[in-house]
Design an enzyme around this catalytic site. Structure first.
Site, PDB file in Angstrom:
ATOM      1  CG  HIS A 256      -1.897   0.961   1.136  1.00  9.92           C
ATOM      2  ND1 HIS A 256      -2.221   2.326   1.324  1.00  9.92           N
ATOM      3  CD2 HIS A 256      -3.879   0.551   0.785  1.00  9.92           C
ATOM      4  CE1 HIS A 256      -3.298   2.839   1.777  1.00  9.92           C
ATOM      5  NE2 HIS A 256      -4.073   1.729   0.576  1.00  9.92           N
ATOM      6  CG  ASP A 307      -8.200  -4.281  -3.303  1.00  9.08           C
ATOM      7  OD1 ASP A 307      -9.261  -4.441  -3.309  1.00  9.08           O
ATOM      8  OD2 ASP A 307      -7.586  -3.163  -3.655  1.00  9.08           O
TER       9      ASP A 307
HETATM   10  N1  COA Z   1       3.819  -8.058  -4.587  1.00  9.23           N
HETATM   11  C1  COA Z   1       5.708  -7.548  -4.586  1.00  9.23           C
HETATM   12  N2  COA Z   1       6.133  -6.787  -4.458  1.00  9.23           N
HETATM   13  C2  COA Z   1       5.168  -5.038  -4.186  1.00  9.23           C
HETATM   14  C3  COA Z   1       3.915  -5.404  -4.628  1.00  9.23           C
HETATM   15  C4  COA Z   1       3.475  -6.319  -4.148  1.00  9.23           C
HETATM   16  N3  COA Z   1       1.932  -6.061  -3.959  1.00  9.23           N
HETATM   17  N4  COA Z   1       4.040  -4.009  -4.013  1.00  9.23           N
HETATM   18  C5  COA Z   1       4.810  -3.463  -3.524  1.00  9.23           C
HETATM   19  N5  COA Z   1       6.014  -4.383  -3.585  1.00  9.23           N
HETATM   20  C6  COA Z   1       6.874  -3.482  -4.115  1.00  9.23           C
HETATM   21  C7  COA Z   1       7.357  -3.701  -5.063  1.00  9.23           C
HETATM   22  O1  COA Z   1       8.031  -4.281  -5.826  1.00  9.23           O
HETATM   23  C8  COA Z   1       8.942  -1.957  -4.932  1.00  9.23           C
HETATM   24  O2  COA Z   1      10.100  -2.736  -4.667  1.00  9.23           O
HETATM   25  P1  COA Z   1      11.438  -2.456  -5.239  1.00  9.23           P
HETATM   26  O3  COA Z   1      11.665  -1.543  -3.849  1.00  9.23           O
HETATM   27  O4  COA Z   1      12.056  -3.524  -4.708  1.00  9.23           O
HETATM   28  O5  COA Z   1      11.343  -1.947  -6.858  1.00  9.23           O
HETATM   29  C9  COA Z   1       8.200  -1.885  -3.491  1.00  9.23           C
HETATM   30  O6  COA Z   1       7.687  -2.757  -2.550  1.00  9.23           O
HETATM   31  C10 COA Z   1       7.666  -0.606  -3.026  1.00  9.23           C
HETATM   32  O7  COA Z   1       6.610  -1.427  -4.343  1.00  9.23           O
HETATM   33  P2  COA Z   1       5.744   0.666  -5.494  1.00  9.23           P
HETATM   34  O8  COA Z   1       5.504  -0.198  -6.113  1.00  9.23           O
HETATM   35  O9  COA Z   1       6.926   1.368  -5.657  1.00  9.23           O
HETATM   36  O10 COA Z   1       5.068   1.274  -3.817  1.00  9.23           O
HETATM   37  P3  COA Z   1       3.959   2.342  -4.384  1.00  9.23           P
HETATM   38  O11 COA Z   1       3.222   3.081  -3.166  1.00  9.23           O
HETATM   39  O12 COA Z   1       4.470   2.637  -5.966  1.00  9.23           O
HETATM   40  O13 COA Z   1       1.734   1.065  -4.456  1.00  9.23           O
HETATM   41  C11 COA Z   1       0.715  -0.440  -4.654  1.00  9.23           C
HETATM   42  C12 COA Z   1       1.392   0.774  -4.018  1.00  9.23           C
HETATM   43  C13 COA Z   1      -0.972  -0.486  -4.076  1.00  9.23           C
HETATM   44  C14 COA Z   1       0.316  -0.128  -6.220  1.00  9.23           C
HETATM   45  C15 COA Z   1       1.732  -1.130  -4.703  1.00  9.23           C
HETATM   46  O14 COA Z   1       2.071  -2.210  -3.559  1.00  9.23           O
HETATM   47  C16 COA Z   1       0.829  -2.427  -5.561  1.00  9.23           C
HETATM   48  O15 COA Z   1       0.692  -2.454  -6.853  1.00  9.23           O
HETATM   49  N6  COA Z   1       0.313  -3.510  -5.560  1.00  9.23           N
HETATM   50  C17 COA Z   1      -0.640  -4.401  -5.209  1.00  9.23           C
HETATM   51  C18 COA Z   1      -1.869  -3.717  -6.154  1.00  9.23           C
HETATM   52  C19 COA Z   1      -3.024  -3.346  -5.218  1.00  9.23           C
HETATM   53  O16 COA Z   1      -2.978  -4.644  -4.905  1.00  9.23           O
HETATM   54  N7  COA Z   1      -3.764  -2.905  -5.215  1.00  9.23           N
HETATM   55  C20 COA Z   1      -4.567  -2.071  -4.329  1.00  9.23           C
HETATM   56  C21 COA Z   1      -4.013  -0.821  -3.124  1.00  9.23           C
HETATM   57  S1  COA Z   1      -5.317  -0.956  -2.124  1.00  9.23           S
END
Ligand code: COA
Length: 370
Positions: A256, A307
Site C-alpha cells: 500500500h 483487496d
Molecule cells: N507484490 C510484490 N512486491 C511489491 C508489491 C506487491 N504487491 N507491492 C509493492 N511491492 C514492492 C515493489 O516491487 C517495490 O520493490 P522495489 O523497491 O524492490 O522495486 C516496493 O515494494 C515499493 O513498491 P511500489 O510499487 O513502488 O509502491 P507504491 O507505493 O508505488 O505502490 C501499490 C503501492 C498498492 C500500487 C503496490 O503495493 C501494488 O502494486 N500492489 C499490488 C496492487 C494492489 O493490491 N493494489 C490495491 C491497493 S489498495
C-alpha cells in the site's frame, strides 16, 4: 521544480472526511474498526456526506430517499442492452454512469441542494446499474429494487431476484462500510480534480470509476481472485508465489502507498472470509489466502490490503469475479460524492506543474527535410 513520482507524500488538499494517521483509518474521526463492528453502510453514507451519525429519523429519511431514487432511466437500460456481451464490467459501469447525467434534469444545477440530491441518486443508482449489467448479460430483464432499508440487500435482490439471506446482507454491508472512503486515494483525487474545474458531479464520478478500474487500485480485488483461480489449489501455492517473488512480479492484494504496517481493513475481511467459507462449506480460498499471506509477508514484509480478502469473501457470496470492482465502486461512490461536495464548498482549480524533461532549443523542420 522537482517532480515527486506518484505524488508520494504530497499533501494536495485539506479534507475533514477521512484520515489515515499512524496507520489508523477514520471516517469523520471515528475509527474504522468501530464502524466495521457497529455501523450500517447507510449510516456511513450519512456520516461521510453530512459529518455526523444520523438520528433514526435522519436515517429513515436517507433510506427512503435512496429507495425512491434507485430507478435507472429506461433509455439507460435500453442502451445497456446494446453493450457487447463480453463488455468489461467497469467500462460498462463508467459508460452507464456517464449516461445517467443525460437523463438527470438537475445534472448541471450546481446548487448545494441539487448536488446533495445528485449524490443520493448516484448512490442509489450505481447498485441498480451493476445489477442490471449482470442480469442483461445473463439474458435476463433488470429488476427494480425491493425497497429494503439497505443497499446491500437491494443489490443482492436486484442481481438474483431472490430474497437475500441475512448473512449475505450483513457480510456485503460490512464490505461496503470498509470500502466507503479512503482519504485522497487515486479515484477520489480524480473526482476532485474533475469537479474542481466546476464540472458536474456525474463527470467527477465517471472520472473516479475510470481511475478505480486499474489493477493498482480497485481492480486489484478481481486480480486477486484471478490469481487464486490460476493457482488452482493449496498444493500449488508455494511454487506459484515463490516463482512470482523470484521474478520480482507483484502479488495482487499486497502493499500500500500509505500503510506500511498493514491495512486496518484487511483483518475484518480476513475474518469474514473465514466465516463465509465455513458457511458455504468451502474454506479452500480462505486457506490458500492465509498461506499466500504467510509467504508474501514472510519474504517481502508486505501486508495484505483491503483487496486481498475481499476476493474470497465475494466469491463465497456467489458474486462473479468481474463484479468485485463494480461493488467497490458502489461503496466508494459515497466517498467520491462526499469529497465532491467538500470540493465544491471550498473550491480552487487543481492544476499542478510538471518538471520538464524533454528536449529544448528545437526548431520546426519542413516536411521534406524530416
Ligand atoms: N507484490 C510484490 N512486491 C511489491 C508489491 C506487491 N504487491 N507491492 C509493492 N511491492 C514492492 C515493489 O516491487 C517495490 O520493490 P522495489 O523497491 O524492490 O522495486 C516496493 O515494494 C515499493 O513498491 P511500489 O510499487 O513502488 O509502491 P507504491 O507505493 O508505488 O505502490 C501499490 C503501492 C498498492 C500500487 C503496490 O503495493 C501494488 O502494486 N500492489 C499490488 C496492487 C494492489 O493490491 N493494489 C490495491 C491497493 S489498495
Amino acid at each position: 521544480m522537482t517532480a515527486t513520482k506518484g505524488l508520494e507524500g504530497i499533501v494536495a488538499t485539506t479534507s475533514s472526511i477521512s484520515s489515515i494517521i499512524d496507520g489508523i483509518l477514520t471516517y469523520r474521526g471515528i475509527d474504522i474498526d468501530e464502524l466495521a463492528e457497529n455501523a450500517t453502510f447507510e449510516e456511513v453514507v450519512f456520516l461521510l456526506w453530512f459529518g455526523k451519525l444520523p438520528t433514526q429519523v435522519e436515517l429513515d429519511k436517507l433510506q427512503s430517499d435512496l429507495n425512491a431514487s434507485s430507478t435507472i432511466p429506461q433509455p439507460v437500460i435500453d442502451q445497456m442492452k446494446t453493450y457487447p456481451k463480453d463488455a468489461n464490467s467497469m467500462s460498462a459501469l463508467r459508460t452507464a454512469v456517464s449516461s445517467l447525467a443525460l437523463y438527470d434534469p438537475e445534472a448541471g444545477d450546481m446548487s448545494k441542494e441539487a448536488n446533495v440530491r445528485k449524490a443520493i441518486r448516484l448512490q442509489a443508482q450505481l447498485p441498480a446499474v451493476v445489477a442490471a449489467f449482470y442480469r442483461i448479460r445473463e439474458g435476463k430483464e433488470p429488476i427494480a429494487s425491493k425497497g429494503y432499508p439497505s443497499i446491500a440487500a437491494n443489490f443482492l435482490y436486484m442481481m438474483t431476484g431472490n430474497e437475500p439471506d441475512a448473512i449475505a446482507i450483513e457480510a456485503l454491508d460490512k464490505a461496503l462500510v470498509l470500502h466507503a472512503d479512503h482519504e485522497l486515494n487515486a479515484s477520489t483525487f480524480a473526482a476532485r480534480v474533475t469537479v474542481a474545474t466546476l464540472s458536474d458531479m456525474y463527470s467527477g464520478v465517471t472520472s473516479a470509476i475510470g481511475a478505480l478500474k486499474g489493477p493498482l487500485h480497485g481492480g486489484a480485488n478481481e486480480a486477486v481472485m484471478a490469481m487464486l483461480e490460476e493457482i488452482g489449489g493449496p498444493t500449488q501455492v508455494d511454487s506459484y508465489i515463490n516463482n512470482k517473488l523470484n521474478n520480482k512480479e507483484k502479488i495482487m492484494g499486497f502493499g500500500h502507498r500509505v500503510y506500511k504496517n498493514g491495512d486496518p481493513r484487511a483483518k475484518h475481511l480476513q475474518k469474514m472470509s473465514k466465516q463465509l467459507g465455513q458457511l458455504t462449506g468451502d474454506i479452500s480460498w480462505y486457506e490458500m489466502s492465509i498461506h499466500i499471506e504467510e509467504l508474501v509477508t514472510g519474504q517481502k514484509g508486505l501486508k495484505p490490503n483491503v483487496d486481498f480478502y475481499s476476493a474470497s469473501c465475494y466469491t463465497s457470496l456467489g458474486i462473479p469475479r468481474d463484479l468485485f470492482t463494480p461493488i467497490f465502486a458502489i461503496s466508494r461512490a459515497s466517498g467520491w460524492t462526499a469529497h465532491i461536495l467538500e470540493q465544491y464548498d471550498n473550491n480552487r482549480l487543481i492544476r499542478p506543474r510538471a518538471e520538464y524533461t524533454g528536449l529544448s532549443n528545437q526548431h520546426y523542420i519542413p516536411m521534406e527535410d524530416r
